[in-house]
Design a protein around this motif. Structure first.
Motif, PDB file in Angstrom:
ATOM      1  N   THR A  23      99.324  22.750  50.286  1.00  0.00           N
ATOM      2  CA  THR A  23     100.044  21.696  51.057  1.00  0.00           C
ATOM      3  C   THR A  23     100.511  20.561  50.762  1.00  0.00           C
ATOM      4  O   THR A  23      99.804  20.043  49.744  1.00  0.00           O
ATOM      5  N   ASP A  24     101.420  20.209  51.260  1.00  0.00           N
ATOM      6  CA  ASP A  24     101.894  18.656  51.092  1.00  0.00           C
ATOM      7  C   ASP A  24     102.067  17.785  52.246  1.00  0.00           C
ATOM      8  O   ASP A  24     102.673  18.413  53.233  1.00  0.00           O
ATOM      9  N   TYR A  25     101.727  16.608  52.344  1.00  0.00           N
ATOM     10  CA  TYR A  25     102.065  15.753  53.447  1.00  0.00           C
ATOM     11  C   TYR A  25     102.646  14.197  52.709  1.00  0.00           C
ATOM     12  O   TYR A  25     102.627  14.099  51.570  1.00  0.00           O
ATOM     13  N   ASN A  26     103.199  13.532  53.610  1.00  0.00           N
ATOM     14  CA  ASN A  26     104.099  12.225  53.041  1.00  0.00           C
ATOM     15  C   ASN A  26     102.966  11.356  52.225  1.00  0.00           C
ATOM     16  O   ASN A  26     103.485  10.652  51.260  1.00  0.00           O
ATOM     17  N   GLU A  27     101.823  11.209  52.574  1.00  0.00           N
ATOM     18  CA  GLU A  27     101.051  10.151  51.817  1.00  0.00           C
ATOM     19  C   GLU A  27     100.205  10.950  50.410  1.00  0.00           C
ATOM     20  O   GLU A  27      99.095  10.472  50.295  1.00  0.00           O
ATOM     21  N   MET A  28     100.591  12.178  50.240  1.00  0.00           N
ATOM     22  CA  MET A  28      99.747  12.700  49.217  1.00  0.00           C
ATOM     23  C   MET A  28     100.304  12.097  47.926  1.00  0.00           C
ATOM     24  O   MET A  28     101.056  12.636  46.873  1.00  0.00           O
ATOM     25  N   GLU A  29      99.405  11.119  47.555  1.00  0.00           N
ATOM     26  CA  GLU A  29     100.051  10.449  46.210  1.00  0.00           C
ATOM     27  C   GLU A  29      98.810  10.217  45.478  1.00  0.00           C
ATOM     28  O   GLU A  29      97.725   9.883  45.806  1.00  0.00           O
ATOM     29  N   ILE A  30      99.033  10.355  43.940  1.00  0.00           N
ATOM     30  CA  ILE A  30      98.304  10.088  42.884  1.00  0.00           C
ATOM     31  C   ILE A  30      97.525   8.597  43.169  1.00  0.00           C
ATOM     32  O   ILE A  30      96.261   8.455  42.634  1.00  0.00           O
ATOM     33  N   LYS A  31      98.410   7.781  43.507  1.00  0.00           N
ATOM     34  CA  LYS A  31      97.949   6.275  43.310  1.00  0.00           C
ATOM     35  C   LYS A  31      96.582   6.170  44.459  1.00  0.00           C
ATOM     36  O   LYS A  31      95.778   5.149  44.272  1.00  0.00           O
ATOM     37  N   TYR A  32      96.313   6.973  45.255  1.00  0.00           N
ATOM     38  CA  TYR A  32      95.245   6.807  46.234  1.00  0.00           C
ATOM     39  C   TYR A  32      93.915   7.458  45.645  1.00  0.00           C
ATOM     40  O   TYR A  32      92.565   7.127  46.099  1.00  0.00           O
ATOM     41  N   LEU A  33      94.164   8.230  44.307  1.00  0.00           N
ATOM     42  CA  LEU A  33      92.840   8.730  43.501  1.00  0.00           C
ATOM     43  C   LEU A  33      92.087   7.501  43.038  1.00  0.00           C
ATOM     44  O   LEU A  33      92.963   6.696  42.379  1.00  0.00           O
ATOM     45  N   GLY A  34      90.748   7.653  42.697  1.00  0.00           N
ATOM     46  CA  GLY A  34      90.062   6.622  41.999  1.00  0.00           C
ATOM     47  C   GLY A  34      89.689   5.535  42.941  1.00  0.00           C
ATOM     48  O   GLY A  34      89.035   4.500  42.239  1.00  0.00           O
ATOM     49  N   GLY A  35      89.902   5.446  44.058  1.00  0.00           N
ATOM     50  CA  GLY A  35      89.610   4.348  44.789  1.00  0.00           C
ATOM     51  C   GLY A  35      88.445   4.448  45.418  1.00  0.00           C
ATOM     52  O   GLY A  35      87.476   5.173  45.153  1.00  0.00           O
ATOM     53  N   ASP A  36      87.976   3.572  46.552  1.00  0.00           N
ATOM     54  CA  ASP A  36      86.791   3.677  47.276  1.00  0.00           C
ATOM     55  C   ASP A  36      86.537   5.032  47.671  1.00  0.00           C
ATOM     56  O   ASP A  36      87.279   5.589  48.651  1.00  0.00           O
ATOM     57  N   PRO A  37      85.426   5.770  47.460  1.00  0.00           N
ATOM     58  CA  PRO A  37      85.279   7.141  47.866  1.00  0.00           C
ATOM     59  C   PRO A  37      85.221   7.384  49.572  1.00  0.00           C
ATOM     60  O   PRO A  37      85.404   8.411  49.774  1.00  0.00           O
ATOM     61  N   SER A  38      84.766   6.175  50.006  1.00  0.00           N
ATOM     62  CA  SER A  38      84.558   6.280  51.483  1.00  0.00           C
ATOM     63  C   SER A  38      85.942   5.827  52.137  1.00  0.00           C
ATOM     64  O   SER A  38      85.706   5.911  53.487  1.00  0.00           O
ATOM     65  N   ALA A  39      86.709   5.319  51.579  1.00  0.00           N
ATOM     66  CA  ALA A  39      88.297   4.941  52.055  1.00  0.00           C
ATOM     67  C   ALA A  39      88.790   6.253  52.466  1.00  0.00           C
ATOM     68  O   ALA A  39      89.015   7.275  51.782  1.00  0.00           O
ATOM     69  N   TYR A  40      89.364   6.250  53.793  1.00  0.00           N
ATOM     70  CA  TYR A  40      90.309   7.454  54.218  1.00  0.00           C
ATOM     71  C   TYR A  40      91.198   7.735  53.524  1.00  0.00           C
ATOM     72  O   TYR A  40      91.328   8.999  53.305  1.00  0.00           O
ATOM     73  N   SER A  41      92.182   7.075  52.793  1.00  0.00           N
ATOM     74  CA  SER A  41      93.177   7.415  52.002  1.00  0.00           C
ATOM     75  C   SER A  41      92.772   7.971  50.819  1.00  0.00           C
ATOM     76  O   SER A  41      93.194   9.190  50.390  1.00  0.00           O
ATOM     77  N   THR A  42      91.845   7.360  50.231  1.00  0.00           N
ATOM     78  CA  THR A  42      91.056   8.121  49.038  1.00  0.00           C
ATOM     79  C   THR A  42      90.533   9.409  49.194  1.00  0.00           C
ATOM     80  O   THR A  42      90.748  10.401  48.460  1.00  0.00           O
ATOM     81  N   LYS A  43      89.656   9.419  50.112  1.00  0.00           N
ATOM     82  CA  LYS A  43      89.176  10.866  50.700  1.00  0.00           C
ATOM     83  C   LYS A  43      90.047  11.968  50.793  1.00  0.00           C
ATOM     84  O   LYS A  43      90.025  13.147  50.551  1.00  0.00           O
ATOM     85  N   LYS A  44      91.022  11.561  51.610  1.00  0.00           N
ATOM     86  CA  LYS A  44      92.249  12.557  51.957  1.00  0.00           C
ATOM     87  C   LYS A  44      93.100  12.808  50.631  1.00  0.00           C
ATOM     88  O   LYS A  44      93.348  14.030  50.628  1.00  0.00           O
ATOM     89  N   ALA A  45      93.345  11.920  49.951  1.00  0.00           N
ATOM     90  CA  ALA A  45      94.222  12.293  48.631  1.00  0.00           C
ATOM     91  C   ALA A  45      93.195  13.145  47.745  1.00  0.00           C
ATOM     92  O   ALA A  45      93.643  14.251  46.948  1.00  0.00           O
ATOM     93  N   THR A  46      91.836  12.819  47.670  1.00  0.00           N
ATOM     94  CA  THR A  46      90.876  13.614  46.960  1.00  0.00           C
ATOM     95  C   THR A  46      90.824  15.063  47.203  1.00  0.00           C
ATOM     96  O   THR A  46      90.904  15.959  46.487  1.00  0.00           O
ATOM     97  N   THR A  47      90.821  15.292  48.498  1.00  0.00           N
ATOM     98  CA  THR A  47      90.540  16.659  49.032  1.00  0.00           C
ATOM     99  C   THR A  47      91.664  17.423  49.042  1.00  0.00           C
ATOM    100  O   THR A  47      91.611  18.606  48.570  1.00  0.00           O
ATOM    101  N   TYR A  48      93.088  16.907  48.967  1.00  0.00           N
ATOM    102  CA  TYR A  48      94.176  17.798  49.084  1.00  0.00           C
ATOM    103  C   TYR A  48      94.671  17.711  47.776  1.00  0.00           C
ATOM    104  O   TYR A  48      95.470  18.606  47.226  1.00  0.00           O
ATOM    105  N   ILE A  49      94.725  16.594  46.985  1.00  0.00           N
ATOM    106  CA  ILE A  49      95.281  16.892  45.738  1.00  0.00           C
ATOM    107  C   ILE A  49      94.345  17.782  44.882  1.00  0.00           C
ATOM    108  O   ILE A  49      94.568  18.578  44.052  1.00  0.00           O
TER     109      ILE A  49
END
Length: 530
Positions: free
Chosen positions: A176-202
């Motif tokens: 699936t794809d959603y608006n905020e599915m961005e490579i730039k969110y990978l590699g951040g704080d693993p506990s951060a919501y945007s990082t966790k979400k991107a890691t899970t769905y990318i």
């Protein structure tokens, strides 16, 4: 004085009309509006076979914002990840091929509008109508079908609250794809919501792509988990670590990818035929290692064997630990595997699965059972292979029910799949459009009277494994003789039932009286006779 004002008024009118004329002339000149024209791309690929990437939008949905840019960045990131993994095991600079505009960093994506609304493309049954529509599209647009491998991406509002298909079926992968599915969110704080979400769905997208590239599940060895260049296998739970914590492909996975059509630029034919037979297999425990050796025959070359130790205490293979065995020119192999790498011991049944990797991308898989008792390995079965009768002319004579309502993953559920020779397909009793209960029955016509020593059953690698069965045989499908009641184990390795004396028959009936999960349903992968 009036003449002076009149003259000024005339000059004013003249100047206005002159300006209007210039504006009119300018308006008549042709104008190019660039902002509404579709952007053009110079797509190229080094290979004639590439991944088919489809963005499939249900009729009542819209594509997500900047989907072309974001999905392109994700796929190019994944392409580099696969290349690094292949290189690390000595397979060279191989990765999956894409059609790319190198200057603009955009991947060719086929945008297709679904014929139905999103409610018709659910997780349980939505894959089949999507695949059928895409097959029709590729048939009418053969220039867009570049290989056997297709990634299908569906837009969703919130991936955490989505019922869209998200899995791999054969060589089709759904994500699936959603608006905020961005490579730039990978590699951040693993506990951060945007990082966790991107890691899970990318990570999830790349994991499901792995399935479409022929990869099964497998887990990292115990010694690999803490290494900076290893960590968690992508085909295990790496969809929760990809791009943020150490994630890798196992050597067994890369051995499979080495023979994938879109990882190679040659003109060879892929995925056509290929079968092998294990002639001998020897296993023994020496100083904490399973020492495995054997030889095989094959009609198409095999260049490696991917070996999986899969705990059989569940219905999934996410925790299967893998190795790669080299193959000699005379089709023999030898490997030592440390049992310290296995997490589950205690009293755990195991499936030892050997996947012989043919050069054309197909594989021949053989499964054997062993176990641990009180933490000690027990090789309590014979590894001697059976010689099965050819079943290419067999037919399903009758059945009590089969699943045709789309409840099973695309391509499964039908009765004839128990005799198709494929360990990965299976029959399932009807459950979406009917309410059937035990006993379930399947009748097979072998097309001729045969002297048989026994039956071999292979359970589905999943739920609904059958337990109590009765086998009946007949020459005319009218008068039946019971060969007795049998109990199958809750494990997906071949289970052989030897007769006291040979029996001659043309038809055989499998009457299923119960399943291991206690439910009313039943499922079976293969049945063979020897």
């Amino acid at each position: 004085m009036m003449r002076k004002y009149f003259l000024l008024f005339v000059l004013f009118l003249f100047s206005c009309s002159k300006e209007q004329e210039e504006n009119m002339n300018a308006a008549m000149e042709p104008t190019t509006i660039t902002e509404n024209l579709p952007e053009t791309f110079n797509y190229v690929s080094e290979s004639s076979r590439t991944l088919n990437v489809v963005y499939f939008t249900p009729k009542d949905m819209k594509t997500r914002d900047e989907s072309h840019r974001r999905i392109s960045e994700i796929l190019l990131h994944g392409q580099q990840f696969f290349k690094e993994q292949m290189r690390s095991y000595g397979f060279g600079e191989k990765t999956f091929s894409l059609i790319v505009d190198q200057e603009k960093k955009r991947v060719k994506i086929i945008y297709i509008e679904g014929e139905l609304n999103a409610s018709s493309y659910t997780y349980d049954s939505g894959a089949q109508p999507i695949i059928e529509q895409l097959k029709a599209y590729f048939e009418s647009h053969p220039e867009d079908s570049k290989s056997h491998h297709t990634l299908i991406i569906l837009p969703v509002d919130d991936p955490y609250d989505s019922d869209a298909p998200y899995y791999g079926i054969g060589r089709w992968a759904f994500a699936t794809d959603y608006n905020e599915m961005e490579i730039k969110y990978l590699g951040g704080d693993p506990s951060a919501y945007s990082t966790k979400k991107a890691t899970t769905y990318i990570g999830g997208l790349v994991h499901e792509l792995g399935h479409a590239l022929n990869l099964p599940h497998n887990k990292q060895k115990r010694s690999e988990f803490g290494l900076e260049n290893k960590g968690t296998t992508l085909m295990g739970s790496g969809n929760y670590t990809y791009g943020t914590e150490p994630t890798f492909l196992s050597e067994a996975s890369c051995a499979i990818l080495n023979n994938n059509e879109i990882f190679n630029t040659n003109s060879a034919a892929y995925y056509s035929g290929g079968s092998a037979s294990i002639e001998s297999l020897n296993a023994e425990i020496i100083e904490g290692e399973m020492v495995l050796s054997g030889n095989f025959t094959t009609d198409l070359p095999v260049n490696s064997i991917s070996i999986y130790h899969d705990p059989a205490d569940d219905t999934a293979d996410y925790d299967a630990i893998s190795w790669r065995a080299a193959v000699t020119e005379d089709n023999t192999f030898f490997i030592r595997m440390s049992l310290d790498e296995l997490e589950k011991k205690g009293d755990t049944p195991y499936v030892l699965r050997l996947r012989l990797n043919h050069l054309n991308g197909n594989s021949s898989t053989f499964s054997y059972a062993y176990s641990f008792e009180n933490g000690e390995p027990i090789l309590d079965i014979s590894f001697s292979p059976k010689t099965y009768f050819d079943n290419s002319k067999w037919r399903i004579f009758s059945f009590s029910s089969e699943e045709t309502g789309g409840g099973e993953p695309f391509g499964n559920g039908l009765a004839n799949l128990i005799i198709d020779g494929k360990d990965t397909t299976y029959w399932h009793s009807c459950w979406t459009t009917c309410n059937v209960t035990h006993p379930h029955e399947l009748v097979v016509d072998t097309q001729g009277s045969t002297e048989v020593k026994g039956f071999s059953f292979l359970q589905r690698n999943g739920s609904r494994k059958i337990k109590d069965i009765e086998i009946l045989v007949s020459e005319d499908a009218s008068t039946w003789e019971s060969l007795g009641d049998f109990v199958l184990s809750n494990i997906n390795t071949p289970q052989n039932l030897d007769f006291v004396e040979q029996k001659s028959f043309r038809y055989f009936k499998i009457r299923i009286n119960s399943a291991h999960d206690g439910e009313q349903f039943a499922s079976l992968a293969e049945v063979r006779i020897y």
